[in-house]
Design a protein around this motif. Sequence first.
Motif, PDB file in Angstrom:
ATOM      1  N   LYS A  24      13.787  20.346  80.360  1.00  0.00           N
ATOM      2  CA  LYS A  24      12.589  19.902  81.074  1.00  0.00           C
ATOM      3  C   LYS A  24      12.704  18.452  81.543  1.00  0.00           C
ATOM      4  CE  LYS A  24       7.627  19.379  80.486  1.00  0.00           C
ATOM      5  NZ  LYS A  24       6.501  19.537  79.583  1.00  0.00           N
ATOM      6  N   TYR A  25      13.329  17.607  80.754  1.00  0.00           N
ATOM      7  CA  TYR A  25      13.428  16.180  81.068  1.00  0.00           C
ATOM      8  C   TYR A  25      14.777  15.807  81.672  1.00  0.00           C
ATOM      9  CZ  TYR A  25       9.271  16.245  78.212  1.00  0.00           C
ATOM     10  OH  TYR A  25       8.036  16.544  77.722  1.00  0.00           O
ATOM     11  N   TRP A  26      15.532  16.792  82.087  1.00  0.00           N
ATOM     12  CA  TRP A  26      16.857  16.590  82.653  1.00  0.00           C
ATOM     13  C   TRP A  26      16.862  17.080  84.093  1.00  0.00           C
ATOM     14  CZ3 TRP A  26      21.125  14.900  79.573  1.00  0.00           C
ATOM     15  CH2 TRP A  26      20.798  14.668  78.231  1.00  0.00           C
ATOM     16  N   THR A  27      17.727  16.519  84.908  1.00  0.00           N
ATOM     17  CA  THR A  27      17.843  16.934  86.297  1.00  0.00           C
ATOM     18  C   THR A  27      19.317  17.146  86.650  1.00  0.00           C
ATOM     19  OG1 THR A  27      17.189  16.399  88.557  1.00  0.00           O
ATOM     20  CG2 THR A  27      17.879  14.556  87.187  1.00  0.00           C
ATOM     21  N   CYS A  28      19.560  18.129  87.470  1.00  0.00           N
ATOM     22  CA  CYS A  28      20.931  18.434  87.893  1.00  0.00           C
ATOM     23  C   CYS A  28      21.338  17.430  88.967  1.00  0.00           C
ATOM     24  CB  CYS A  28      21.028  19.856  88.429  1.00  0.00           C
ATOM     25  SG  CYS A  28      22.697  20.322  88.912  1.00  0.00           S
ATOM     26  N   ILE A  29      22.389  16.688  88.710  1.00  0.00           N
ATOM     27  CA  ILE A  29      22.838  15.684  89.681  1.00  0.00           C
ATOM     28  C   ILE A  29      24.099  16.096  90.411  1.00  0.00           C
ATOM     29  CG2 ILE A  29      21.792  13.727  88.494  1.00  0.00           C
ATOM     30  CD1 ILE A  29      25.012  13.255  87.813  1.00  0.00           C
ATOM     31  N   TYR A  30      24.780  17.122  89.901  1.00  0.00           N
ATOM     32  CA  TYR A  30      26.044  17.490  90.533  1.00  0.00           C
ATOM     33  C   TYR A  30      26.419  18.916  90.131  1.00  0.00           C
ATOM     34  CZ  TYR A  30      30.693  16.701  92.504  1.00  0.00           C
ATOM     35  OH  TYR A  30      31.828  16.768  93.281  1.00  0.00           O
ATOM     36  N   THR A  31      26.973  19.645  91.058  1.00  0.00           N
ATOM     37  CA  THR A  31      27.534  20.961  90.769  1.00  0.00           C
ATOM     38  C   THR A  31      29.014  20.898  91.121  1.00  0.00           C
ATOM     39  OG1 THR A  31      25.456  22.096  91.201  1.00  0.00           O
ATOM     40  CG2 THR A  31      27.455  23.421  91.301  1.00  0.00           C
ATOM     41  N   ALA A  32      29.836  21.061  90.108  1.00  0.00           N
ATOM     42  CA  ALA A  32      31.292  21.000  90.298  1.00  0.00           C
ATOM     43  C   ALA A  32      31.855  22.418  90.227  1.00  0.00           C
ATOM     44  CB  ALA A  32      31.921  20.140  89.208  1.00  0.00           C
ATOM     45  N   PHE A  33      32.848  22.662  91.058  1.00  0.00           N
ATOM     46  CA  PHE A  33      33.554  23.941  91.017  1.00  0.00           C
ATOM     47  C   PHE A  33      34.985  23.674  90.596  1.00  0.00           C
ATOM     48  CE2 PHE A  33      30.018  24.778  93.795  1.00  0.00           C
ATOM     49  CZ  PHE A  33      29.575  26.009  93.338  1.00  0.00           C
ATOM     50  N   GLY A  34      35.375  24.268  89.484  1.00  0.00           N
ATOM     51  CA  GLY A  34      36.720  24.096  88.961  1.00  0.00           C
ATOM     52  C   GLY A  34      36.782  23.012  87.907  1.00  0.00           C
ATOM     53  N   ASN A  35      37.741  23.177  87.003  1.00  0.00           N
ATOM     54  CA  ASN A  35      37.903  22.242  85.894  1.00  0.00           C
ATOM     55  C   ASN A  35      38.228  20.826  86.356  1.00  0.00           C
ATOM     56  OD1 ASN A  35      37.488  24.472  84.331  1.00  0.00           O
ATOM     57  ND2 ASN A  35      39.550  24.554  83.484  1.00  0.00           N
ATOM     58  N   ASP A  36      39.090  20.694  87.365  1.00  0.00           N
ATOM     59  CA  ASP A  36      39.490  19.363  87.825  1.00  0.00           C
ATOM     60  C   ASP A  36      38.285  18.551  88.295  1.00  0.00           C
ATOM     61  OD1 ASP A  36      42.105  19.975  87.232  1.00  0.00           O
ATOM     62  OD2 ASP A  36      42.641  20.470  89.308  1.00  0.00           O
ATOM     63  N   ASN A  37      37.456  19.147  89.147  1.00  0.00           N
ATOM     64  CA  ASN A  37      36.268  18.446  89.647  1.00  0.00           C
ATOM     65  C   ASN A  37      35.300  18.125  88.518  1.00  0.00           C
ATOM     66  OD1 ASN A  37      37.105  18.436  92.327  1.00  0.00           O
ATOM     67  ND2 ASN A  37      36.241  20.451  92.689  1.00  0.00           N
ATOM     68  N   TYR A  38      35.131  19.060  87.601  1.00  0.00           N
ATOM     69  CA  TYR A  38      34.232  18.851  86.474  1.00  0.00           C
ATOM     70  C   TYR A  38      34.674  17.657  85.629  1.00  0.00           C
ATOM     71  CZ  TYR A  38      32.217  19.529  81.854  1.00  0.00           C
ATOM     72  OH  TYR A  38      31.610  19.329  80.645  1.00  0.00           O
ATOM     73  N   PHE A  39      35.962  17.615  85.277  1.00  0.00           N
ATOM     74  CA  PHE A  39      36.446  16.533  84.421  1.00  0.00           C
ATOM     75  C   PHE A  39      36.391  15.176  85.127  1.00  0.00           C
ATOM     76  CE2 PHE A  39      38.473  20.112  82.087  1.00  0.00           C
ATOM     77  CZ  PHE A  39      37.792  19.910  80.893  1.00  0.00           C
ATOM     78  N   LYS A  40      36.575  15.152  86.439  1.00  0.00           N
ATOM     79  CA  LYS A  40      36.443  13.892  87.183  1.00  0.00           C
ATOM     80  C   LYS A  40      35.015  13.360  87.103  1.00  0.00           C
ATOM     81  CE  LYS A  40      40.082  14.852  90.542  1.00  0.00           C
ATOM     82  NZ  LYS A  40      40.383  15.240  91.932  1.00  0.00           N
ATOM     83  N   VAL A  41      34.050  14.249  87.280  1.00  0.00           N
ATOM     84  CA  VAL A  41      32.639  13.844  87.262  1.00  0.00           C
ATOM     85  C   VAL A  41      32.214  13.368  85.882  1.00  0.00           C
ATOM     86  CG1 VAL A  41      30.271  14.708  87.484  1.00  0.00           C
ATOM     87  CG2 VAL A  41      31.969  15.249  89.222  1.00  0.00           C
ATOM     88  N   ILE A  42      32.546  14.133  84.853  1.00  0.00           N
ATOM     89  CA  ILE A  42      32.095  13.703  83.527  1.00  0.00           C
ATOM     90  C   ILE A  42      32.810  12.441  83.061  1.00  0.00           C
ATOM     91  CG2 ILE A  42      31.290  15.987  82.842  1.00  0.00           C
ATOM     92  CD1 ILE A  42      33.777  16.124  81.009  1.00  0.00           C
ATOM     93  N   ALA A  43      34.034  12.227  83.520  1.00  0.00           N
ATOM     94  CA  ALA A  43      34.736  10.985  83.173  1.00  0.00           C
ATOM     95  C   ALA A  43      33.986   9.785  83.756  1.00  0.00           C
ATOM     96  CB  ALA A  43      36.170  11.017  83.685  1.00  0.00           C
ATOM     97  N   LYS A  44      33.499   9.918  84.981  1.00  0.00           N
ATOM     98  CA  LYS A  44      32.735   8.830  85.602  1.00  0.00           C
ATOM     99  C   LYS A  44      31.444   8.570  84.842  1.00  0.00           C
ATOM    100  CE  LYS A  44      34.533   9.482  90.283  1.00  0.00           C
ATOM    101  NZ  LYS A  44      34.181   9.767  91.689  1.00  0.00           N
ATOM    102  N   LEU A  45      30.762   9.635  84.417  1.00  0.00           N
ATOM    103  CA  LEU A  45      29.533   9.460  83.646  1.00  0.00           C
ATOM    104  C   LEU A  45      29.814   8.832  82.286  1.00  0.00           C
ATOM    105  CD1 LEU A  45      27.733  12.845  84.453  1.00  0.00           C
ATOM    106  CD2 LEU A  45      27.222  10.578  85.392  1.00  0.00           C
ATOM    107  N   GLU A  46      30.874   9.271  81.637  1.00  0.00           N
ATOM    108  CA  GLU A  46      31.229   8.703  80.336  1.00  0.00           C
ATOM    109  C   GLU A  46      31.608   7.229  80.457  1.00  0.00           C
ATOM    110  OE1 GLU A  46      34.257  11.438  79.022  1.00  0.00           O
ATOM    111  OE2 GLU A  46      32.787  12.675  77.948  1.00  0.00           O
ATOM    112  N   ASN A  47      32.305   6.849  81.531  1.00  0.00           N
ATOM    113  CA  ASN A  47      32.671   5.444  81.739  1.00  0.00           C
ATOM    114  C   ASN A  47      31.451   4.557  81.877  1.00  0.00           C
ATOM    115  OD1 ASN A  47      35.419   5.875  81.589  1.00  0.00           O
ATOM    116  ND2 ASN A  47      35.685   6.080  83.801  1.00  0.00           N
TER     117      ASN A  47
END
Length: 93
Positions: A24-47
């Motif tokens: 409820k308090y979360w919003t979707c900011i990105y939809t990634a297709f494939g493992n490579d794109n997913y790991f790139k996005v979460i790495a940026k968020l973790e950084n």
Amino acid sequence: MYIIIGILVVVIACVLTAKIISYKYWTCIYTAFGNDNYFKVIAKLENEGIQFKTKTPMNLGSQDFQNRHKTTQYDVFVKKEHEQIAQRAVHKN
């Protein structure tokens, strides 16, 4: 037997309700297709130190099991108050 089924129905309903409320308090900011794109996005968020959740919708119609890692959909959620910071982090080169 009916008691066990009743208990299972209640447990499943509770789990589904908890999941709905937790997003409820979360919003979707990105939809990634494939493992490579997913790991790139979460790495940026973790950084940036941004907390995130990931939801993977079920792709029941997919028959391409060998390339599943290239086509899996990942919806990335962040807390609504961090949406602007997360968007900047994800789209930063």
